[in-house]
Structures are given as structure tokens and as C-alpha cells.
Design a protein around this motif. Structure first.
Motif, PDB file in Angstrom:
ATOM      1  N   ASP A   1      16.882  13.137 -13.334  1.00  0.00           N
ATOM      2  CA  ASP A   1      17.592  13.227 -14.610  1.00  0.00           C
ATOM      3  C   ASP A   1      19.033  12.731 -14.495  1.00  0.00           C
ATOM      4  OD1 ASP A   1      16.019  16.373 -15.641  1.00  0.00           O
ATOM      5  OD2 ASP A   1      15.334  14.292 -15.746  1.00  0.00           O
ATOM      6  N   SER A   2      19.647  12.948 -13.365  1.00  0.00           N
ATOM      7  CA  SER A   2      21.057  12.605 -13.180  1.00  0.00           C
ATOM      8  C   SER A   2      21.321  11.097 -13.178  1.00  0.00           C
ATOM      9  CB  SER A   2      21.577  13.211 -11.876  1.00  0.00           C
ATOM     10  OG  SER A   2      20.818  12.728 -10.773  1.00  0.00           O
ATOM     11  N   VAL A   3      20.276  10.291 -12.962  1.00  0.00           N
ATOM     12  CA  VAL A   3      20.468   8.831 -12.903  1.00  0.00           C
ATOM     13  C   VAL A   3      19.700   8.097 -13.990  1.00  0.00           C
ATOM     14  CG1 VAL A   3      20.802   9.015 -10.411  1.00  0.00           C
ATOM     15  CG2 VAL A   3      18.560   8.314 -11.301  1.00  0.00           C
ATOM     16  N   MET A   4      18.926   8.825 -14.775  1.00  0.00           N
ATOM     17  CA  MET A   4      18.125   8.204 -15.836  1.00  0.00           C
ATOM     18  C   MET A   4      19.011   7.397 -16.781  1.00  0.00           C
ATOM     19  SD  MET A   4      14.940   8.163 -16.995  1.00  0.00           S
ATOM     20  CE  MET A   4      14.166   9.689 -16.492  1.00  0.00           C
ATOM     21  N   GLY A   5      18.589   6.166 -17.023  1.00  0.00           N
ATOM     22  CA  GLY A   5      19.348   5.296 -17.916  1.00  0.00           C
ATOM     23  C   GLY A   5      20.463   4.523 -17.239  1.00  0.00           C
ATOM     24  N   ARG A   6      20.792   4.879 -16.014  1.00  0.00           N
ATOM     25  CA  ARG A   6      21.857   4.173 -15.285  1.00  0.00           C
ATOM     26  C   ARG A   6      21.312   3.401 -14.089  1.00  0.00           C
ATOM     27  NH1 ARG A   6      25.643   6.975 -12.647  1.00  0.00           N
ATOM     28  NH2 ARG A   6      24.331   8.812 -12.295  1.00  0.00           N
ATOM     29  N   PHE A   7      20.280   3.936 -13.442  1.00  0.00           N
ATOM     30  CA  PHE A   7      19.692   3.307 -12.261  1.00  0.00           C
ATOM     31  C   PHE A   7      18.335   2.720 -12.623  1.00  0.00           C
ATOM     32  CE2 PHE A   7      21.838   6.072  -8.726  1.00  0.00           C
ATOM     33  CZ  PHE A   7      23.075   5.825  -9.296  1.00  0.00           C
ATOM     34  N   SER A   8      17.967   1.669 -11.868  1.00  0.00           N
ATOM     35  CA  SER A   8      16.666   1.043 -12.076  1.00  0.00           C
ATOM     36  C   SER A   8      16.081   0.643 -10.731  1.00  0.00           C
ATOM     37  CB  SER A   8      16.809  -0.188 -12.963  1.00  0.00           C
ATOM     38  OG  SER A   8      15.559  -0.832 -13.133  1.00  0.00           O
ATOM     39  N   ILE A   9      14.827   1.055 -10.498  1.00  0.00           N
ATOM     40  CA  ILE A   9      14.149   0.721  -9.249  1.00  0.00           C
ATOM     41  C   ILE A   9      13.145  -0.403  -9.510  1.00  0.00           C
ATOM     42  CG2 ILE A   9      12.363   2.493  -9.573  1.00  0.00           C
ATOM     43  CD1 ILE A   9      12.397   2.913  -6.522  1.00  0.00           C
ATOM     44  N   SER A  10      13.025  -1.296  -8.544  1.00  0.00           N
ATOM     45  CA  SER A  10      12.066  -2.395  -8.651  1.00  0.00           C
ATOM     46  C   SER A  10      11.576  -2.760  -7.257  1.00  0.00           C
ATOM     47  CB  SER A  10      12.717  -3.606  -9.327  1.00  0.00           C
ATOM     48  OG  SER A  10      13.816  -4.074  -8.568  1.00  0.00           O
ATOM     49  N   ARG A  11      10.488  -3.507  -7.199  1.00  0.00           N
ATOM     50  CA  ARG A  11       9.958  -3.927  -5.899  1.00  0.00           C
ATOM     51  C   ARG A  11       9.378  -5.326  -6.015  1.00  0.00           C
ATOM     52  NH1 ARG A  11       5.671   0.211  -3.998  1.00  0.00           N
ATOM     53  NH2 ARG A  11       5.414  -1.276  -2.279  1.00  0.00           N
ATOM     54  N   ASP A  12       9.372  -6.019  -4.883  1.00  0.00           N
ATOM     55  CA  ASP A  12       8.768  -7.334  -4.776  1.00  0.00           C
ATOM     56  C   ASP A  12       7.827  -7.289  -3.586  1.00  0.00           C
ATOM     57  OD1 ASP A  12       8.105  -9.985  -4.308  1.00  0.00           O
ATOM     58  OD2 ASP A  12      10.067 -10.734  -4.906  1.00  0.00           O
ATOM     59  N   ASN A  13       6.549  -7.124  -3.852  1.00  0.00           N
ATOM     60  CA  ASN A  13       5.580  -6.978  -2.761  1.00  0.00           C
ATOM     61  C   ASN A  13       5.407  -8.269  -1.961  1.00  0.00           C
ATOM     62  OD1 ASN A  13       5.191  -4.282  -3.274  1.00  0.00           O
ATOM     63  ND2 ASN A  13       3.317  -4.584  -4.471  1.00  0.00           N
ATOM     64  N   ALA A  14       5.695  -9.397  -2.562  1.00  0.00           N
ATOM     65  CA  ALA A  14       5.602 -10.664  -1.832  1.00  0.00           C
ATOM     66  C   ALA A  14       6.717 -10.786  -0.789  1.00  0.00           C
ATOM     67  CB  ALA A  14       5.660 -11.832  -2.799  1.00  0.00           C
ATOM     68  N   LYS A  15       7.841 -10.140  -1.052  1.00  0.00           N
ATOM     69  CA  LYS A  15       8.986 -10.207  -0.135  1.00  0.00           C
ATOM     70  C   LYS A  15       9.185  -8.923   0.652  1.00  0.00           C
ATOM     71  CE  LYS A  15      11.540 -13.550  -2.949  1.00  0.00           C
ATOM     72  NZ  LYS A  15      12.821 -13.835  -3.665  1.00  0.00           N
ATOM     73  N   ASN A  16       8.322  -7.933   0.436  1.00  0.00           N
ATOM     74  CA  ASN A  16       8.434  -6.651   1.139  1.00  0.00           C
ATOM     75  C   ASN A  16       9.788  -5.984   0.907  1.00  0.00           C
ATOM     76  OD1 ASN A  16       5.897  -7.214   2.133  1.00  0.00           O
ATOM     77  ND2 ASN A  16       6.416  -6.844   4.278  1.00  0.00           N
ATOM     78  N   THR A  17      10.223  -5.971  -0.326  1.00  0.00           N
ATOM     79  CA  THR A  17      11.512  -5.359  -0.627  1.00  0.00           C
ATOM     80  C   THR A  17      11.410  -4.420  -1.827  1.00  0.00           C
ATOM     81  OG1 THR A  17      12.161  -7.207  -2.042  1.00  0.00           O
ATOM     82  CG2 THR A  17      12.848  -7.307   0.272  1.00  0.00           C
TER      83      THR A  17
ATOM     84  N   THR B   1       0.817  -1.221   0.000  1.00  0.00           N
ATOM     85  CA  THR B   1       0.000   0.000   0.000  1.00  0.00           C
ATOM     86  C   THR B   1       0.848   1.266   0.000  1.00  0.00           C
ATOM     87  OG1 THR B   1      -0.160   0.140   2.413  1.00  0.00           O
ATOM     88  CG2 THR B   1      -1.808  -1.214   1.272  1.00  0.00           C
ATOM     89  N   TYR B   2       2.174   1.113   0.020  1.00  0.00           N
ATOM     90  CA  TYR B   2       3.076   2.255   0.044  1.00  0.00           C
ATOM     91  C   TYR B   2       3.745   2.449  -1.309  1.00  0.00           C
ATOM     92  CZ  TYR B   2       2.930   2.058   5.174  1.00  0.00           C
ATOM     93  OH  TYR B   2       2.531   2.064   6.480  1.00  0.00           O
ATOM     94  N   ALA B   3       3.757   3.682  -1.777  1.00  0.00           N
ATOM     95  CA  ALA B   3       4.683   4.033  -2.841  1.00  0.00           C
ATOM     96  C   ALA B   3       6.067   4.131  -2.196  1.00  0.00           C
ATOM     97  CB  ALA B   3       4.306   5.362  -3.475  1.00  0.00           C
ATOM     98  N   MET B   4       7.102   3.754  -2.933  1.00  0.00           N
ATOM     99  CA  MET B   4       8.450   3.703  -2.367  1.00  0.00           C
ATOM    100  C   MET B   4       9.401   4.567  -3.168  1.00  0.00           C
ATOM    101  SD  MET B   4       8.115   1.735   0.222  1.00  0.00           S
ATOM    102  CE  MET B   4       9.845   1.494   0.634  1.00  0.00           C
ATOM    103  N   GLY B   5      10.412   5.060  -2.471  1.00  0.00           N
ATOM    104  CA  GLY B   5      11.384   5.899  -3.154  1.00  0.00           C
ATOM    105  C   GLY B   5      12.780   5.722  -2.600  1.00  0.00           C
TER     106      GLY B   5
END
Length: 125
Positions: A62-78, A31-35
């Protein structure tokens, strides 16, 4: 309420990669957006990346676009931040944060109610 704990920081050479992970307590993680935010010495904390509750929407500075990637696994709370092509200017303490009321991607630091303790990332030139 949610508690957050980051891991995965360290020392890496420029051009290298690191993967940060944030583990969340509680049964309402989905239920949380994460950052991810970061703070370099003498500078203000700044937005890096964010992901919506379901993971279908993401946003990046903009400084990290194309180099960083965010992901989440709600089943593992990560939530993870994959950082590639690291630069010395990426050196900072990286924080995971949770936005209880965000329905999409939250970029503003004031939207986040819960924060982890941070993990140090140092990129050498």
C-alpha cells in the motif's frame, strides 16, 4: 538455482525517481515469480512489489501503490522496479528475490528462496 544482482540504487531528492534493475543468471528465469523487498535501518525486511512468472499479474504494498511499478523481461532475465515520487521514508536497502514455486504474485518473504545482495536507495528531504 538462480543468482540475482541488483543495480540502480543511489541518492535522490524527495520527489525524484530511480529505476532499480535485477539481473538473474540461469536459463529458467521465466519459471520464477519475482519480488522486490526493502529493509530500512532498525526495521524488518518488508514487501514492496511482486510480479508473476509471465508478468501478467503484479502486486504492491500500500505504501508504494501508484508510485512504483514492477516489470520483467524474460528474454533478458531481468526484473525492474521503477520508483517515482520518492519520499524520505522510501530510504532502505532494496532486495530482489525469486520464488521458485510461485504461480502468481507472492507477497510473503518466506516464499522466496533466492535473494540478491541488495542496493541502497537514499531519499533526501
Amino acid at each position: 538455482q538462480v543468482q540475482l544482482a541488483e543495480s540502480g540504487g543511489g541518492l535522490v531528492q524527495a520527489g525524484g525517481s530511480l529505476r532499480l534493475s535485477c539481473a538473474a543468471s540461469g536459463r529458467t528465469f521465466s519459471t520464477y515469480a519475482m519480488g522486490w523487498f526493502r529493509q530500512a535501518p532498525g526495521k524488518e525486511r518488508e514487501f514492496v512489489a511482486a510480479i508473476s512468472r509471465t508478468g501478467t499479474s503484479t502486486g504492491y504494498a500500500d505504501s508504494v501503490m501508484g508510485r512504483f511499478s514492477i516489470s520483467r523481461d524474460n528474454a533478458k532475465n531481468t526484473v525492474a522496479l521503477q520508483m517515482n515520487s520518492l519520499k524520505p521514508e522510501d530510504t532502505a536497502v532494496y532486495f530482489c528475490a525469486a520464488d521458485r514455486y510461485g504461480s502468481g504474485v507472492s507477497r510473503k518473504i518466506t516464499f522466496y528462496e533466492y535473494w540478491g545482495q541488495g542496493t541502497q536507495v537514499t531519499v533526501s528531504s
